[in-house]
Design a protein around this motif. Structure first.
Motif, PDB file in Angstrom:
ATOM      1  N   ILE A   1      11.233  -1.060  -5.494  1.00 25.92           N
ATOM      2  CA  ILE A   1      10.859  -2.055  -6.912  1.00 25.92           C
ATOM      3  C   ILE A   1       9.116  -0.969  -6.911  1.00 25.92           C
ATOM      4  CG2 ILE A   1       9.895  -3.172  -8.954  1.00 25.92           C
ATOM      5  CD1 ILE A   1      12.336  -5.001  -6.973  1.00 25.92           C
ATOM      6  N   GLY A   2       9.108  -0.632  -8.095  1.00 26.29           N
ATOM      7  CA  GLY A   2       8.038   0.077  -8.255  1.00 26.29           C
ATOM      8  C   GLY A   2       7.273   0.785  -9.644  1.00 26.29           C
ATOM      9  N   ASP A   3       6.360   1.961  -9.199  1.00 28.05           N
ATOM     10  CA  ASP A   3       6.098   1.463 -10.851  1.00 28.05           C
ATOM     11  C   ASP A   3       5.801   3.844 -10.810  1.00 28.05           C
ATOM     12  OD1 ASP A   3       3.820   2.295  -9.235  1.00 28.05           O
ATOM     13  OD2 ASP A   3       2.265   2.127 -11.155  1.00 28.05           O
TER      14      ASP A   3
ATOM     15  N   ALA B   1      13.023   4.640  -0.514  1.00 28.92           N
ATOM     16  CA  ALA B   1      15.125   4.803  -0.482  1.00 28.92           C
ATOM     17  C   ALA B   1      15.039   5.198   0.653  1.00 28.92           C
ATOM     18  CB  ALA B   1      15.115   5.774  -1.586  1.00 28.92           C
ATOM     19  N   ASN B   2      15.020   6.646   0.754  1.00 26.18           N
ATOM     20  CA  ASN B   2      15.221   7.215   1.970  1.00 26.18           C
ATOM     21  C   ASN B   2      15.711   6.736   2.921  1.00 26.18           C
ATOM     22  OD1 ASN B   2      17.139   9.549   0.660  1.00 26.18           O
ATOM     23  ND2 ASN B   2      15.130  10.492   0.695  1.00 26.18           N
ATOM     24  N   GLU B   3      14.063   6.443   2.944  1.00 22.42           N
ATOM     25  CA  GLU B   3      13.610   5.461   4.653  1.00 22.42           C
ATOM     26  C   GLU B   3      14.710   4.385   4.914  1.00 22.42           C
ATOM     27  OE1 GLU B   3      11.170   5.948   7.578  1.00 22.42           O
ATOM     28  OE2 GLU B   3      11.237   7.378   6.409  1.00 22.42           O
TER      29      GLU B   3
ATOM     30  N   ASP C   1       0.815  -1.385  -0.079  1.00 21.37           N
ATOM     31  CA  ASP C   1      -0.251   0.078  -0.129  1.00 21.37           C
ATOM     32  C   ASP C   1       1.344   1.421  -0.679  1.00 21.37           C
ATOM     33  OD1 ASP C   1      -1.908  -1.830  -0.059  1.00 21.37           O
ATOM     34  OD2 ASP C   1      -2.220  -1.955   2.001  1.00 21.37           O
ATOM     35  N   GLY C   2       1.840   1.139  -1.138  1.00 20.34           N
ATOM     36  CA  GLY C   2       3.386   2.007  -1.017  1.00 20.34           C
ATOM     37  C   GLY C   2       3.664   2.957  -0.208  1.00 20.34           C
ATOM     38  N   GLU C   3       3.928   2.044   0.895  1.00 20.45           N
ATOM     39  CA  GLU C   3       4.888   1.608   2.235  1.00 20.45           C
ATOM     40  C   GLU C   3       5.968   0.729   2.485  1.00 20.45           C
ATOM     41  OE1 GLU C   3       2.816   2.532   5.550  1.00 20.45           O
ATOM     42  OE2 GLU C   3       1.462   4.886   4.952  1.00 20.45           O
ATOM     43  N   LEU C   4       6.612   1.173   2.965  1.00 20.64           N
ATOM     44  CA  LEU C   4       7.876  -0.478   3.325  1.00 20.64           C
ATOM     45  C   LEU C   4       7.575  -1.417   4.273  1.00 20.64           C
ATOM     46  CD1 LEU C   4      11.451   1.645   2.503  1.00 20.64           C
ATOM     47  CD2 LEU C   4      10.101  -0.446   1.135  1.00 20.64           C
ATOM     48  N   ARG C   5       7.491  -2.594   4.003  1.00 20.04           N
ATOM     49  CA  ARG C   5       6.701  -3.167   4.896  1.00 20.04           C
ATOM     50  C   ARG C   5       8.221  -2.875   6.760  1.00 20.04           C
ATOM     51  NH1 ARG C   5       4.640  -9.155   3.660  1.00 20.04           N
ATOM     52  NH2 ARG C   5       3.999  -8.901   5.856  1.00 20.04           N
ATOM     53  N   ASN C   6       8.148  -3.731   7.912  1.00 20.15           N
ATOM     54  CA  ASN C   6       8.855  -3.132   9.026  1.00 20.15           C
ATOM     55  C   ASN C   6      10.155  -4.422   8.600  1.00 20.15           C
ATOM     56  OD1 ASN C   6       7.330  -1.016  10.053  1.00 20.15           O
ATOM     57  ND2 ASN C   6       5.978  -2.977  11.218  1.00 20.15           N
ATOM     58  N   VAL C   7       9.501  -5.020   7.862  1.00 19.22           N
ATOM     59  CA  VAL C   7      10.524  -6.111   7.645  1.00 19.22           C
ATOM     60  C   VAL C   7      11.320  -6.366   7.177  1.00 19.22           C
ATOM     61  CG1 VAL C   7       9.125  -7.927   5.424  1.00 19.22           C
ATOM     62  CG2 VAL C   7      10.647  -8.984   7.176  1.00 19.22           C
ATOM     63  N   SER C   8      11.237  -4.550   6.265  1.00 12.21           N
ATOM     64  CA  SER C   8      13.024  -4.506   5.340  1.00 12.21           C
ATOM     65  C   SER C   8      13.354  -4.147   5.751  1.00 12.21           C
ATOM     66  CB  SER C   8      11.667  -3.701   4.299  1.00 12.21           C
ATOM     67  OG  SER C   8      10.639  -4.083   3.565  1.00 12.21           O
TER      68      SER C   8
END
Length: 325
Positions: A40-42, A49-51, A12-19
């Motif tokens: 990766i996305g569109d 990336a900064n996160e 949903d447009g956000e990084l998952r915590n496991v990342s």
């Protein structure tokens, strides 16, 4: 400089915590190596990336393409293999999620390297990096070392704590152009059958119901308790088979494997198939009217009683605790 790639996973447009946990895992493998995050996305992915950099990555690579809007193993595989070819990493780390479990074996095959999956701990001695993973449905653990090739691993969510987020960290964000073509499958849209305020596989608190909940209406009590605790609702296969809830909530050998800080098992007898999916939870509380239920054998705390009487009492007590805190 030697490096480890960390494959970020979005939802949903956000990084998952496991990342972020994967970055911490990469640091455990070798703190001296450069950590390179991949997103990766569109669309514009610079913020994500900064996160990754805030959570410990040294730099990040973004890959955007219209065919990467939704996950497919072919599309993501092409994108990641292009980065691997350019970066020549010593290691690759990703979460052991539904996407990770689908994607990483295919990548390992393409790269002709091994894969250590479902890692829950990483240790080092003078010579080796030692990866621990559960076997036999969580009844035992095996330790593995990688003697040759890329250190390619997937980590189980909620086992390796992420590093502290630090917005003062800076790193280069590169955009890589990759032609994602020749896909046999393109996902146009995703319609979610069940939505959760908290992702079940990454939830710190899970309230799970079994056949003892008796009905779909009975699950409403579990949702109320989970909302109070800021957690997610799960279920045993028996509850799903009885149509009390959606199969997306199933926890167990044929469902999701979870390791929350607190697991509250409500009306669950404790079949071995269910225990395989939650037995490594940090604290397990069982509520069951049968004092001989198998779930009590692994529970840290047990409440013998009618769940329809116990849950409302717990709700009131938790509300009081949260108000005073």
């Amino acid at each position: 400089m030697s490096k480890i790639l960390v494959i970020g996973e979005t939802r949903d447009g956000e990084l998952r915590n496991v990342s972020f946990e994967a970055i911490a895992a990469a640091k455990k493998i070798n703190a001296d190596k450069e950590i390179v995050g991949i997103v990766i996305g569109d669309d514009n992915l610079d913020a994500l990336a900064n996160e990754l950099i805030y959570y410990g990555a040294d730099r990040a690579v973004t890959i955007t393409h219209e065919n990467l809007k939704n996950y497919t193993s072919e599309g993501y595989g092409q994108a990641i293999l292009a980065v691997v070819k350019e970066e020549s990493p010593d290691g690759i780390v990703m979460g052991h999620t539904s996407i990770g479990k689908d994607l990483t074996p295919k990548l390992a095959s393409k790269l002709e390297t091994g894969l250590v999956s479902d890692v829950v701990d990483i240790e080092t001695d003078e010579e080796d990096v030692i990866f621990s993973r559960p076997i036999y449905s969580g009844k035992a653990f095996e330790k593995k070392i990688i003697t040759d090739g890329i250190s390619f691993v997937t980590i189980r969510p909620n086992n390796i704590p992420a590093l502290e987020r630090d917005e003062s960290r800076t790193g280069k964000v590169e955009t890589k152009e990759v032609d994602i073509a020749g896909l046999r499958i393109i996902v146009k849209d995703i319609i979610r059958k069940a939505s959760e305020s908290v992702d079940l596989s990454e939830a710190n608190v899970i309230v799970a119901g079994g056949r003892g909940v008796k009905s779909a209406d009975g699950f409403k009590l579990l949702y109320e308790l989970a909302d109070i605790l800021g957690g997610a609702v799960g279920a045993s296969r028996g509850a799903c088979d009885a149509a009390y809830c959606d199969y997306s909530l199933q926890i167990g050998q044929t469902g999701k494997v979870v390791t929350p800080d607190l697991y509250i098992a409500v009306g669950i007898s404790g079949a071995i198939q269910h225990l395989a999916g939650m037995s490594n939870s940090k604290v397990i509380v069982a509520i069951n009217k049968d004092p001989e239920a198998n779930i009590f054998n692994i529970a840290d705390y047990g409440i013998v009683g009618d769940l329809f009487e116990v849950i409302p009492i717990l709700e009131e007590e938790f509300k009081k605790m949260l108000v005073t805190s």
